[in-house]
Every structure is written in C-alpha cells, then in structure tokens.
Design an enzyme around this catalytic site. Structure first.
Site, PDB file in Angstrom:
ATOM      1  CE  LYS A  88      84.575  10.471 130.260  1.00  0.00           C
ATOM      2  NZ  LYS A  88      85.986  10.885 130.267  1.00  0.00           N
TER       3      LYS A  88
HETATM    4  O1  G3P Z   1      88.287  13.244 129.985  1.00  0.00           O
HETATM    5  C1  G3P Z   1      87.556  14.130 129.271  1.00  0.00           C
HETATM    6  C2  G3P Z   1      88.133  15.520 129.194  1.00  0.00           C
HETATM    7  O2  G3P Z   1      88.357  15.996 130.490  1.00  0.00           O
HETATM    8  C3  G3P Z   1      89.281  15.676 128.253  1.00  0.00           C
HETATM    9  O3  G3P Z   1      89.912  16.909 128.422  1.00  0.00           O
HETATM   10  O4  G3P Z   1      91.923  18.291 128.078  1.00  0.00           O
HETATM   11  O5  G3P Z   1      91.454  16.411 126.474  1.00  0.00           O
HETATM   12  O6  G3P Z   1      90.060  18.492 126.475  1.00  0.00           O
HETATM   13  P1  G3P Z   1      90.883  17.549 127.290  1.00  0.00           P
END
Ligand code: G3P
Length: 217
Positions: A83
């Site tokens: 990533k």
């Molecule tokens: O992993 C990346 C993303 O899905 C993070 O989500 O909930 O931290 O905005 P969030």
C-alpha cells in the site's frame, strides 16, 4: 464483487474468513498500531489466514525508501500487496514497483485525477476513501462512479477498492457504483446480514411453529 476486511485484527479475520466470503484484507498504520504487535508478524499471520491479497502499507515518504520497504514486504508472503500513499513520491514508487511485478494499492484517493494518475503509474488497486470524503461534504459514491467510468473508458486493469466504508449503505452503493471491491471494517461486516424484518420474521415463524407443535400433542 469482492469483499476485503479492513482490519489488522487476526481474531476478526479468522472469524469472518470461516464464512468463505472474505477475498482479502487491507491494513494501514493506524489499524496495525491498534494491535500493539510487531508489523511484520501481524502481516505474516494475516497472509496465512487468507489466500487473497493482503495490503501492507509503507511508512517511508521518499520513493527510494518506499521501494526498499515494498521489496522487503513482498518477501513476507506470496499474497502481499504494497500500500502506497497518493503522493508524488508514491507515484514514482508505484511506477518502479509495477515494472518489477510488485502489486500496489494506492491509498488516500479523494479525486478522479488522483485515481487516474495512480492507474497510469501501474497501480493494481486504487482506494477511494468514501467515509472521509463524505465527512467533509464530498460524495464518496460519486467518486467511485466517476473512477469506474474513467478506468473503463481507458481500459485500465486497475481495480477499485471502496475504502473508509462506514456502513451497509456504503457497501450497497459501492456495489451499485461498480466498485470491484469493498474493504469493510469487521464491525460493519458483522452487520451486513442483519435486518430487523428478518429477525421479526424469524421470531414469528418460530412462535407459529411452537403453537402448531403444541396443538399436535
Ligand atoms: O484502510 C483505509 C480506510 O479504509 C480507512 O478507513 O474508517 O479510517 O476512514 P477510515
């Protein structure tokens, strides 16, 4: 549509992997830090639980250092996807890594131009963040629709991972928008099959059945 789990918690991954519906896992530095365990150990464990792609993020900010981290991460298991953040340095790194056959997931995508650049650099996956875009008054689902259109128009093989998913509604709408994948937090995944009318219907079937059984005696 493929379902990934957006977590670094191996207990949650084991639990839901048993359903046979988990096609991969995504992690980020925040999710890994919540586990309080060594990064490499956690990623290796996850990569053994699921056979599909497991995203492990680099923490370096310069292309050369990202590339070095990426080359090291892919040695941990066959199903590691690196990533990479959506930055100028990240794009440089993706270009080099894709030429080496290393799979990348470009993260923190909030616009069509970012997604297009990542795809052009050779990203295997791009991750638009639905919830975080919605939080600032944007429209995460519209972004997925637009990315779908651009990738299809120019025949990119890059897959869209709908990320920053906050609920079942996001998963449903991402599916309708043509996202290849939704990466779903464990708490949201565990609610996808629930509906109050299903529970109500089951309770009334059970009660009618009990009454019927009692009449038979
Ligand atoms: O992993 C990346 C993303 O899905 C993070 O989500 O909930 O931290 O905005 P969030």
């Amino acid at each position: 549509m493929k379902f990934f789990l957006d977590t670094a918690n191996t207990e949650d991954i084991k639990r839901y992997a048993q359903l046979g519906l988990v096609d991969g896992v995504t992690t980020n530095p925040t999710l890994v830090s919540r586990e309080g365990r060594d990064f490499e150990t956690v990623i290796k464990e996850i990569a053994q639980i699921v056979s599909g792609p497991v995203s492990a993020e680099v923490t370096a900010t310069k292309a050369e250092a990202m590339i070095e981290q990426a080359r090291n991460e892919v040695k941990w298991a066959d199903n590691i996807v690196v990533k990479i953040p959506m930055t100028e340095e990240g794009l440089k790194a993706v270009k080099v890594l894709s030429s080496e056959g290393i799979k990348t997931n470009v993260t923190l995508i909030f616009s069509v131009s970012q997604g297009l650049l990542a795809a052009k650099a050779g990203a295997s996956y791009i991750s638009p963040f639905l919830g975080r875009l919605d939080d600032i008054g944007g429209n995460g689902i519209q972004l997925v629709k637009d990315l779908r259109q651009v990738l299809d128009t120019y025949n990119f093989k890059t897959e869209i991972i709908a990320a920053s998913v906050r609920g079942a509604q996001h998963v449903q709408e991402a599916a309708l928008a043509g996202s290849d994948i939704a990466t779903i937090p464990a708490a949201v995944f565990g609610k996808l099959w629930s509906h109050p009318l299903t529970d109500k219907g089951l309770a009334s079937f059970a009660s009618d059945w009990d009454k019927f059984q009692a009449q038979q005696k």
